[in-house]
Write an enzyme that holds these catalytic residues in place. Structure first.
Site, PDB file in Angstrom:
ATOM      1  CG  ASP A  65      -1.825   1.177   1.331  1.00  0.00           C
ATOM      2  OD1 ASP A  65      -3.032   1.033   1.114  1.00  0.00           O
ATOM      3  OD2 ASP A  65      -1.333   2.287   1.660  1.00  0.00           O
ATOM      4  CB  ALA A 117      -3.062   1.913  -1.911  1.00  0.00           C
ATOM      5  CG  ASP A 118      -3.698  -2.637   0.804  1.00  0.00           C
ATOM      6  OD1 ASP A 118      -3.134  -2.605  -0.305  1.00  0.00           O
ATOM      7  OD2 ASP A 118      -3.178  -3.151   1.810  1.00  0.00           O
ATOM      8  CG  PHE A 119      -8.902  -1.601   2.881  1.00  0.00           C
ATOM      9  CD1 PHE A 119      -9.499  -2.839   2.761  1.00  0.00           C
ATOM     10  CD2 PHE A 119      -7.778  -1.491   3.672  1.00  0.00           C
ATOM     11  CE1 PHE A 119      -9.000  -3.951   3.424  1.00  0.00           C
ATOM     12  CE2 PHE A 119      -7.271  -2.598   4.351  1.00  0.00           C
ATOM     13  CZ  PHE A 119      -7.884  -3.829   4.218  1.00  0.00           C
TER      14      PHE A 119
END
Length: 377
Positions: free
Chosen positions: A128, A155-157
């Site tokens: 991320d 970024a990830d979620f």
């Protein structure tokens, strides 16, 4: 529920892929997670999902997965580019191309990767923090010597999982119009950049009142004394403006807010002011006012305040006028292969076919050993 009747197949992964699957499951979709046999999946975003453990590198296992995916509405691919293609499970296998008809032309093939599929980083591994670093978003976050990153949320979620879920929903609408399946390409760099459109656009504006100075000196990145987090007497935190306190005889006026020359004094005033009492004291002082000053709650306190009956964050948003979203019972762990036989049965596999999968090793070593010893699965 909005996605009732939609069947989703999610390859087991970490963070963005599972979160996209969670969003779909929370809104009524049937979600089946594909795990590796004997794997120890640590994903906690498994509410409302089932798991089948099967090895796509075993021919009979691959055939079973082809059958499973051919019956699905949505596939979530969380792997780096080319992984599913090398397994013979790429988009063209199901959607087809100019030369052959696919196995499932109506499939929504959702793919989420870290870096854009073209460009200098496309073949690199990342996390991320790497994705937001090259998106430009990290450079806009608070910090003087270096920016502070927001865990792995951006970024990830936000840029990955939620954006992928939104893309899948858009593709389902398009399929309703055209009757054709779609490929949804999501990458976390582009997703994070899109989420950060507001500050990034402001950085392009020389006269922007929000981001026209070096990092840590702007309105929303910790540069202003009245948009920050402060330590209280008990070591906890509050976002607020104290009253009835002076700093060597100086107190701010309404004009101080727009006078950058006074921001240094105002910062010291705030820092020292909040240390005169506890977080809960200041929370009470500013409660039910328009001062925009609130305590920083711990995860446990936030749960007690917002959803005391829900140990995990509840599904959101809630769409009024339709059947209300009702989250499945929360679970912290979904054992790999917990529903393998149940899912195979739904696909029409009889005892003999399941036994063949086990003997081939497609269901893992444990299943193979069980069948080899003459016992039933």
């Amino acid at each position: 529920m909005a996605l009732s009747g939609i069947k989703v197949v999610e390859f087991g992964g970490l963070a963005p892929g599972p979160f996209a699957g969670l969003v779909l499951a929370d809104n009524g979709a049937t979600v089946i997670r594909i795990d590796k046999p004997e794997s120890s999946n640590v994903d906690v975003l498994c509410r409302g999902k089932r798991s089948i453990a099967i090895n796509p590198k075993i021919p009979s296992g691959k055939e079973a997965l082809l059958k499973l995916i051919s019956s699905a509405d949505v596939l979530i691919d969380p792997f780096r580019p080319g992984v599913l293609e090398r397994l013979g499970l790429g988009p063209e296998v199901f959607l087809g191309n100019a030369e052959h008809k696919g196995l499932n032309p109506r499939l929504i093939y959702g793919r989420v990767v870290g870096f854009p599929r073209t460009g200098p980083y496309k073949d690199m591994a990342g996390h991320d923090i790497n994705y937001i670093a090259v998106s430009g978003a990290l450079a806009t976050l608070p910090g003087s010597e270096k920016p502070t990153f927001p865990a792995n949320l951006l970024a990830d979620f936000a840029g990955g999982g939620m954006t992928c879920a939104m893309g899948i929903l858009l593709a389902l609408i398009e399929r309703g119009n055209s009757g054709r399946g779609q490929v949804v390409n999501t990458d976390m760099v582009s997703g994070a950049r899109y989420i950060a459109a507001y500050p990034l656009i402001h950085t392009l504006m020389p006269n922007s009142p929000l981001f026209n100075d070096a990092r840590g000196k702007n309105l929303l990145d910790g540069g202003t004394p009245f948009y920050d987090v402060y330590v209280c007497k008990d070591g906890q935190f509050l976002e607020a403006l104290p009253k009835g306190f002076h700093l060597d005889g100086w107190r701010p006026s309404p004009q101080t807010r727009t006078n950058r020359d006074d921001w240094g004094k105002l910062k010291d005033f705030m820092v020292n002011g909040f240390k005169t009492n506890t977080r809960d004291y200041w929370g009470t002082v500013f409660h039910e006012t328009d001062a925009c000053a609130l305590p920083v709650l711990t995860p446990e306190e936030a749960r007690a305040t917002t959803s005391p009956d829900e140990p995990f964050p509840a599904a959101h948003p809630r769409v009024l006028g339709s059947q209300p979203v009702k989250s499945a019972p929360p679970i912290l762990h979904l054992k790999a292969g917990q529903h393998t036989q149940e899912i195979l049965s739904e696909l029409g596999f009889g005892d003999k076919e399941v036994r063949r999968l086990a003997i081939d090793g497609a269901l893992g070593k444990e299943a193979r050993s069980t069948v080899g010893s003459g016992h039933k699965l």
